[in-house]
Design a protein around this motif. Sequence first.
Motif, PDB file in Angstrom:
ATOM      1  N   MET A 106       0.746  -1.071  -0.015  1.00 58.95           N
ATOM      2  CA  MET A 106       0.165   0.001  -0.047  1.00 58.95           C
ATOM      3  C   MET A 106       0.988   1.293   0.101  1.00 58.95           C
ATOM      4  SD  MET A 106      -2.958  -1.362   2.682  1.00 58.95           S
ATOM      5  CE  MET A 106      -3.478   0.451   3.008  1.00 58.95           C
ATOM      6  N   ARG A 107       1.737   1.215   0.772  1.00 54.73           N
ATOM      7  CA  ARG A 107       2.679   2.547   0.666  1.00 54.73           C
ATOM      8  C   ARG A 107       3.534   2.593  -0.535  1.00 54.73           C
ATOM      9  NH1 ARG A 107       3.749   0.314   6.104  1.00 54.73           N
ATOM     10  NH2 ARG A 107       5.300  -0.782   5.539  1.00 54.73           N
ATOM     11  N   GLU A 108       3.809   1.615  -1.102  1.00 54.25           N
ATOM     12  CA  GLU A 108       4.572   1.807  -2.452  1.00 54.25           C
ATOM     13  C   GLU A 108       3.308   1.909  -3.505  1.00 54.25           C
ATOM     14  OE1 GLU A 108       6.334  -2.056  -2.815  1.00 54.25           O
ATOM     15  OE2 GLU A 108       7.879  -2.020  -1.468  1.00 54.25           O
ATOM     16  N   ASN A 109       2.451   1.574  -3.367  1.00 58.70           N
ATOM     17  CA  ASN A 109       1.537   1.790  -4.703  1.00 58.70           C
ATOM     18  C   ASN A 109       0.606   3.155  -4.503  1.00 58.70           C
ATOM     19  OD1 ASN A 109       1.864  -0.380  -6.489  1.00 58.70           O
ATOM     20  ND2 ASN A 109       1.818  -1.169  -4.518  1.00 58.70           N
ATOM     21  N   GLY A 110       0.145   3.474  -3.008  1.00 55.83           N
ATOM     22  CA  GLY A 110      -0.847   4.648  -2.908  1.00 55.83           C
ATOM     23  C   GLY A 110      -2.139   4.210  -3.528  1.00 55.83           C
ATOM     24  N   GLY A 111      -3.048   5.128  -3.257  1.00 55.52           N
ATOM     25  CA  GLY A 111      -4.388   5.041  -3.589  1.00 55.52           C
ATOM     26  C   GLY A 111      -5.170   4.195  -2.748  1.00 55.52           C
TER      27      GLY A 111
END
Length: 384
Positions: free
Chosen positions: A163-168
């Motif tokens: 989640m931190r790497e991809n955002g959204g």
Amino acid sequence: MRILHTSDWHIGRTFHGNSTMDALAEVLGALTAQVRENAVDVVIVAGDVFDSATPAGAAYTLLSDALVGIHEAGARVIVTSGNHDSAARLGFQSRLLREGIHVLTDPLAIGTPVTLGDDDGPVHFYGVPYLEPAIVRQHWGGVELRTQAQTLAHAMELVRTGMRENGGRSVAIAHCFAAGVDATIGLEREVRQGGLDVVPLSVFDGPDYVALGHIHGRQRVSDRVRYSGAPLHYSFGEQDKPRGSWLVDLDASGLSAVEWLDLPVPRRLVTLTGELDEILSAENVAAHADDWVCAVYTDPLAQTEPMRRLRERYPHCAMVQHQPADSLERSERSYTDRLRGAVTDTERIGAFLEHVRSGHGPTEREDDLIREVLEDRVRAEALV
């Protein structure tokens, strides 16, 4: 984005020796209609797709038909494996399906999402297949993974890293026994080892929605963490639990609404309790002749051929139990305790009859016969 959350199809499971394939096909057809009617974008199937690690060919056919039908109704599909599935077989099936149907069974891909978009941007779906600690700990050296709770906690850390790497916005999918849920006794315990495998709610912190599988009844663990339950009733313990799925809406900021959609019940389940003649009454038969029936008859003594008599009136009688009306009020002393307290042969025979008759000892006439037999034995021994 509009998501339909379902789980625990258990394709191939029987119900007291009866196939459920036709009933499940009917219900999944209704689910497909709901996808079309509600303009669903994504359908999530949160594990236990099959009931067995070695499903029959007909089970594969039903799964393929259902997934393709849902896709043709306008939705993409994301499936994860549960504790009843073979991840390898379910994963192999994914290679045979068309684009837009994702089957997630690889523990090493937990942190890599399936990313789908809408007008508000991307939504990342993180699939956590059922993780058996003894099997998957080899993948993550240096991490203590002895229980389901520890293993799923580690998997969700991988999700949060993704989640931190991809955002959204993000959705997680898992198959486990979460703390605070109401299970069906005798049906959903196999994923646990004592209390160690209950997964705390805090493990699921982070995603906008968490779609869980394993519990067969609808459960709201929190506003954003839910079980959809199974689409069919697979035991009489589930008979009062609704069947359906969660319709989940995400807006630009995350979770915006969740609505329950009922599914049809092809054949109702009912438990009838009373003396056998009462259960077989015309009134009961008129009301329940087409239902799956569990008959709990409360006559003091076991009746002759109760299942045969029941099926003459209830063609779908699946279970019969003898539970005398006063059984819950009787002493719970074990048979050994009763024998230990017996002094005479008459008392020992009475204890035996009470044991095999679910707490009912000899009748007055039987007492007389027992005494006569014992007295005859004493007289015979005196003549030797």
